[in-house]
Structures are given as C-alpha cells and as structure tokens.
Motif scaffolding. Structure first.
Motif, PDB file in Angstrom:
ATOM      1  N   ASP A 300       0.859  -1.182   0.000  1.00 46.97           N
ATOM      2  CA  ASP A 300       0.000   0.000   0.000  1.00 46.97           C
ATOM      3  C   ASP A 300       0.898   1.236   0.000  1.00 46.97           C
ATOM      4  OD1 ASP A 300      -1.461   2.261   1.614  1.00 46.97           O
ATOM      5  OD2 ASP A 300      -3.056   0.932   0.924  1.00 46.97           O
ATOM      6  N   ARG A 301       0.765   2.097  -1.002  1.00 50.75           N
ATOM      7  CA  ARG A 301       1.645   3.253  -1.148  1.00 50.75           C
ATOM      8  C   ARG A 301       1.604   4.155   0.084  1.00 50.75           C
ATOM      9  NH1 ARG A 301       4.013   6.291  -5.188  1.00 50.75           N
ATOM     10  NH2 ARG A 301       3.300   4.766  -6.744  1.00 50.75           N
ATOM     11  N   ARG A 302       0.410   4.483   0.548  1.00 46.23           N
ATOM     12  CA  ARG A 302       0.285   5.405   1.678  1.00 46.23           C
ATOM     13  C   ARG A 302       0.939   4.836   2.934  1.00 46.23           C
ATOM     14  NH1 ARG A 302      -3.466   5.454   5.559  1.00 46.23           N
ATOM     15  NH2 ARG A 302      -4.654   3.883   4.415  1.00 46.23           N
ATOM     16  N   MET A 303       0.717   3.546   3.189  1.00 46.98           N
ATOM     17  CA  MET A 303       1.284   2.942   4.395  1.00 46.98           C
ATOM     18  C   MET A 303       2.802   2.819   4.302  1.00 46.98           C
ATOM     19  SD  MET A 303      -1.362  -0.017   5.602  1.00 46.98           S
ATOM     20  CE  MET A 303      -3.028   0.391   6.126  1.00 46.98           C
ATOM     21  N   LEU A 304       3.296   2.436   3.139  1.00 49.59           N
ATOM     22  CA  LEU A 304       4.752   2.301   3.003  1.00 49.59           C
ATOM     23  C   LEU A 304       5.442   3.653   3.110  1.00 49.59           C
ATOM     24  CD1 LEU A 304       5.195  -0.438   0.237  1.00 49.59           C
ATOM     25  CD2 LEU A 304       5.396  -0.663   2.716  1.00 49.59           C
ATOM     26  N   CYS A 305       4.823   4.705   2.595  1.00 52.82           N
ATOM     27  CA  CYS A 305       5.389   6.042   2.771  1.00 52.82           C
ATOM     28  C   CYS A 305       5.418   6.425   4.254  1.00 52.82           C
ATOM     29  CB  CYS A 305       4.578   7.061   1.976  1.00 52.82           C
ATOM     30  SG  CYS A 305       4.811   6.939   0.182  1.00 52.82           S
ATOM     31  N   HIS A 306       4.342   6.065   4.963  1.00 57.16           N
ATOM     32  CA  HIS A 306       4.294   6.311   6.411  1.00 57.16           C
ATOM     33  C   HIS A 306       5.407   5.538   7.122  1.00 57.16           C
ATOM     34  CE1 HIS A 306       1.356   7.117   9.980  1.00 57.16           C
ATOM     35  NE2 HIS A 306       2.608   7.367  10.295  1.00 57.16           N
ATOM     36  N   LEU A 307       5.625   4.312   6.719  1.00 55.76           N
ATOM     37  CA  LEU A 307       6.688   3.485   7.314  1.00 55.76           C
ATOM     38  C   LEU A 307       8.054   4.122   7.089  1.00 55.76           C
ATOM     39  CD1 LEU A 307       7.077  -0.335   7.194  1.00 55.76           C
ATOM     40  CD2 LEU A 307       8.888   1.048   6.211  1.00 55.76           C
ATOM     41  N   ILE A 308       8.338   4.519   5.842  1.00 57.08           N
ATOM     42  CA  ILE A 308       9.654   5.114   5.536  1.00 57.08           C
ATOM     43  C   ILE A 308       9.822   6.426   6.296  1.00 57.08           C
ATOM     44  CG2 ILE A 308      11.081   6.062   3.684  1.00 57.08           C
ATOM     45  CD1 ILE A 308       9.538   4.131   1.775  1.00 57.08           C
ATOM     46  N   LEU A 375       4.435   1.717  14.918  1.00 63.09           N
ATOM     47  CA  LEU A 375       3.686   1.796  13.673  1.00 63.09           C
ATOM     48  C   LEU A 375       4.456   1.132  12.533  1.00 63.09           C
ATOM     49  CD1 LEU A 375       2.223   5.409  13.862  1.00 63.09           C
ATOM     50  CD2 LEU A 375       0.938   3.274  13.878  1.00 63.09           C
ATOM     51  N   VAL A 376       5.770   1.286  12.536  1.00 57.41           N
ATOM     52  CA  VAL A 376       6.600   0.623  11.531  1.00 57.41           C
ATOM     53  C   VAL A 376       6.398  -0.888  11.610  1.00 57.41           C
ATOM     54  CG1 VAL A 376       8.978   0.064  10.908  1.00 57.41           C
ATOM     55  CG2 VAL A 376       8.326   2.438  11.308  1.00 57.41           C
ATOM     56  N   ALA A 377       6.410  -1.425  12.846  1.00 63.13           N
ATOM     57  CA  ALA A 377       6.245  -2.866  13.038  1.00 63.13           C
ATOM     58  C   ALA A 377       4.870  -3.337  12.560  1.00 63.13           C
ATOM     59  CB  ALA A 377       6.458  -3.233  14.499  1.00 63.13           C
ATOM     60  N   MET A 382       1.648  -6.104   8.325  1.00 63.00           N
ATOM     61  CA  MET A 382       0.532  -6.135   7.382  1.00 63.00           C
ATOM     62  C   MET A 382       1.008  -6.409   5.959  1.00 63.00           C
ATOM     63  SD  MET A 382      -1.682  -2.946   8.897  1.00 63.00           S
ATOM     64  CE  MET A 382      -3.099  -3.203   7.850  1.00 63.00           C
ATOM     65  N   HIS A 383       2.304  -6.173   5.691  1.00 64.11           N
ATOM     66  CA  HIS A 383       2.862  -6.434   4.363  1.00 64.11           C
ATOM     67  C   HIS A 383       3.668  -7.741   4.324  1.00 64.11           C
ATOM     68  CE1 HIS A 383       1.797  -2.212   3.800  1.00 64.11           C
ATOM     69  NE2 HIS A 383       1.947  -2.397   2.498  1.00 64.11           N
ATOM     70  N   GLY A 384       3.554  -8.529   5.383  1.00 62.90           N
ATOM     71  CA  GLY A 384       4.280  -9.794   5.426  1.00 62.90           C
ATOM     72  C   GLY A 384       5.770  -9.619   5.612  1.00 62.90           C
ATOM     73  N   ALA A 385       6.196  -8.454   6.083  1.00 63.99           N
ATOM     74  CA  ALA A 385       7.624  -8.165   6.284  1.00 63.99           C
ATOM     75  C   ALA A 385       7.970  -8.266   7.765  1.00 63.99           C
ATOM     76  CB  ALA A 385       7.971  -6.777   5.747  1.00 63.99           C
ATOM     77  N   ARG A 386       9.240  -8.194   8.069  1.00 59.83           N
ATOM     78  CA  ARG A 386       9.707  -8.245   9.460  1.00 59.83           C
ATOM     79  C   ARG A 386      10.719  -7.132   9.708  1.00 59.83           C
ATOM     80  NH1 ARG A 386      14.603 -11.298   9.620  1.00 59.83           N
ATOM     81  NH2 ARG A 386      15.084 -12.232   7.583  1.00 59.83           N
ATOM     82  N   VAL A 387      10.808  -6.734  10.975  1.00 56.09           N
ATOM     83  CA  VAL A 387      11.709  -5.652  11.386  1.00 56.09           C
ATOM     84  C   VAL A 387      12.957  -6.259  11.997  1.00 56.09           C
ATOM     85  CG1 VAL A 387      11.963  -3.583  12.813  1.00 56.09           C
ATOM     86  CG2 VAL A 387       9.737  -4.155  11.807  1.00 56.09           C
TER      87      VAL A 387
END
Length: 404
Positions: A300-308, A375-377, A382-387
């Motif tokens: 999701d573009r909006r969420m990934l921008c928020h993460l970065i 929020l990053v976590a 939600m994107h199947g990624a890990r921190v």
C-alpha cells in the motif's frame, strides 16, 4: 456415535436376514421335500376324513394348509382358508405366490394345496425378536453412553468457561481435551479470546498513554498562549506552531494505531518501486542519502510512505547524521535499511522499542510520542515483512520484505 449407529444397523440387518429369511427358507425346503403332503387321502374320500388328515399334516409341518378339489371347491383347511389363486399351477411343484408367504402346488389327482407360511412360528418368535432387539438396544446404549456422556461433559465445561468469559474475565481459557471437533472448537475459542484480550489491552494502554502524551503539548500551548498576552515574539509563535504540529502528528499516529489494532485500516496492494518511494521521502530529509537498486514490492503506497517517514524521523530524533538509506535484494528477500551514526539500540531494548509509547531508557525528554517504530512494526506485519534492528557497527533498522 456414527460408528455405533452403523454397527446397530448392521446387526439389525444380519439378524433379520438370519432369523426371518432363514426361517422362511427352511420352511419352504421342508415343505417341498416333505412327502407327507402326498399322504393325503384319495380324492374320493369324504371331506371330513380329508379335513382330519389336513389338520394332522399341517401340525407336522407347522404351517397352515388349505386344500381345494379339482373343481375348485374347498375340501378343508387347518386354519383360515386361503383363497384360491387364479394363476396356473404346475403339477408336482411348489410355486411361490406374489406375496412371498404363500406357496401352492397341484397334486396328480388335480387337488390344489396352498401352504400359508405367514404364521410359521411367529407367535413364538415375537418374544425372541423383542428380546433380541432389546439386547441390541442395550448393547448400543452401553457402547454409546460413555462416549456421549464424555462429549456432553466436555460441552458443559466449555459452556461454563464461555459464560465466565462472557462476564468479562478474558484471562480464562477453555481446557482443550482430545483431538476431535470439540477440541478444535475449544482451541479456536481460546485463540479468539486471546486476540480479543490482546486488542482490549492494547486499547487500554493506548488510551492511558495517549491521555498522558496529549497533556504535554496541550500544556505547552496553553502556557504559550498565556505568554503571548504579556509579550508576543516570533520565537514564541514558532514554538506554538511546533507544539501544534507535534499535537497533530500525535493525533494522526494515535488514529493510525487504533485502526491497525481494530483491523479497520484500508489496504490497497499494488506493485511499487521501493527505491522510488524511498527517494521521495529522503528528499525531504536534510543530509539523507539513498543507494540501491530498483526493486518492485507489493504494498500500500500510503502505508509504506508512512513506514519510511517514521524510520527517517526515528533516525533524526534518536540517531546522528548522516542518515543512509539503502534498498537491496538478498537471499532473505528485499531489504530496506535505514542507518545513522547514533549510539544504536541495545539488545535488551530491541523488542521493547517496537511497543507503543516506548522511547528507550534515558530518552524520555526527547520529542516524540514513542509510536514511530511501533507503527513501523504494524505496517511491516501487514505487508508480510519483518523488522530487524542492529546496533553494530552503527545504528540501523531494516525492513525485510518477502521476495516478489
């Protein structure tokens, strides 16, 4: 339970075929092989004499016999006379009538003999049938009762636990017994209860911490407004704008966290160039650099921008310049890494910093709500990624996405 019912049906079928069918077959065999029917008096003997012989033979065969003359008149019977069938009868052979319980034969002198097997020992067999079926019922009941009682007891315990949880005691858990459908239901119920308890605990913690976090900028804004009445300076106005911006960012983070916890966040997955997204966000950061290759991820573009953005803000607040961001593909997947020259995060705190409102030991005076990495976590999950958090040779936080 199903096995017991199937067993009961099989036993009943076997009993029926062995007792009733065998009894009929044995009677027919005896009837067709017994020569006593041929011992009837000659056709010219008075009917009364033939009646006595018919009664004697019927008692010997344990059947009901009816004898008709060649002209079709009733000679005699050992019980209720069976009506004469209109179907042709072969001489010297026993033939089964359509109802399956009556057999008919024609003697050499033209007389017709009808044997009724419907009453063949049934009066005595009715008690035996009742006893056998009663024993079968007792057998099935004795086999099924322990199983049924075990199931009902477990259901009763499950009901009691569910009622206790329904009163608000979310710490209760249902005992999981066995490996059947009830056990799966109990395990599923425990998982659901644990999820609800975790969600409520998160909401309570969010509300408790939010009330505390909101007081600080609001207090500064109130004091700033009071000071404006005495002396209005550009510095104070800038401080008020900063406090309002901090309050606005905190509210945005709180709303995002609440949506993530409630599962109400709207997600629109699409193919995205991760390096392009990173470059757009780093361009807003003074002294930030980007390296790597163009890699496509689904997100999701909006969420990934928020993460970065949160990763960059975290590096600015808690780290030291320069801030370096890289996008790489390795054996583990697609790695987004944000590093700086700060002191890093100790191994003891690397899991705690992913919890809401945690700022780290000795860093409570630094601006921020402590929601950034949490929020990053959540977004990464939600994107199947890990921190992945590193502290050597320099502070770094990596997001590892699955391979596209």
């Amino acid at each position: 339970m199903i096995t017991g019912l199937v067993l009961f049906a099989v036993l009943v079928s076997v009993f029926w075929s062995r007792v009733f069918d065998a009894r009929f077959n044995a009677a027919v065999d005896k009837l067709t092989s017994d020569v006593s029917v041929l011992l009837l008096p000659a056709a010219g003997v008075p009917d009364a004499t033939q009646q006595a012989a018919i009664q004697r033979i019927a008692e010997g065969l344990s059947v009901n016999l009816t004898v008709y003359g060649p002209d079709g008149h009733l000679i005699g019977s050992s019980g209720p006379p069976v009506p004469l069938s209109l179907q042709p009868v072969t001489e010297g052979q026993w033939e089964e009538l359509i109802d399956g319980t009556h057999w008919i034969s024609r003697l050499a002198d033209g007389r017709i003999v009808i044997a009724d097997l419907s009453l063949l020992g049934f009066a005595g067999d009715s008690l035996a049938v009742t006893l056998v079926f009663g024993l079968l019922v007792l057998l099935v009941f004795s086999l099924m009762y322990p199983l049924v009682r075990r199931i009902t007891v477990r259901l009763e315990r499950l009901q009691n636990e569910v009622e206790a949880i329904g009163t608000g005691d979310l710490s209760r858990r249902v005992t999981v017994e066995g490996n059947d459908e009830i056990a799966k239901l109990a395990a599923s119920f425990n998982a659901s209860t644990e999820t609800i308890e975790d969600l409520l605990n998160r909401q309570r913690m969010l509300l408790a911490n939010a009330s505390h976090e909101l007081r600080t900028p609001l207090a500064r804004i109130r004091i700033g407004l009071e000071l404006l009445d005495t002396k209005d300076t550009p510095k104070r106005r800038a401080g008020l704008r900063q406090d309002i911006g901090e309050l606005n960012a905190l509210i945005d983070d709180l709303i995002a966290m609440a949506r993530f916890d409630a599962g109400a966040a709207e997600i629109c997955f699409e193919p995205l160039d991760l390096l392009t997204l990173v470059s757009e966000e780093v361009s807003r950061v003074e002294g930030g650099t980007v390296t790597g290759s163009h890699v496509e991820v689904s997100g999701d573009r909006r969420m990934l921008c928020h993460l970065i953005r949160n990763l960059l803000e975290n590096a600015q607040k808690y780290g030291a310049p320069p801030i370096e961001v890289s996008v790489r593909t390795n054996e583990n997947g697609v790695q987004l890494k944000v590093s700086d020259q700060g002191p890093g995060i100790s191994p003891n705190e690397q899991q705690q910093v992913l919890e809401p409102f945690y700022r780290g030991v000795g860093k409570q005076n630094i601006q921020g709500s402590g929601l950034g990495l949490s929020l990053v976590a959540r977004i990464a999950q939600m994107h199947g990624a890990r921190v992945v958090i590193e502290d050597v040779p320099k502070s770094a936080v990596s997001i590892v996405f699955p391979r596209p």
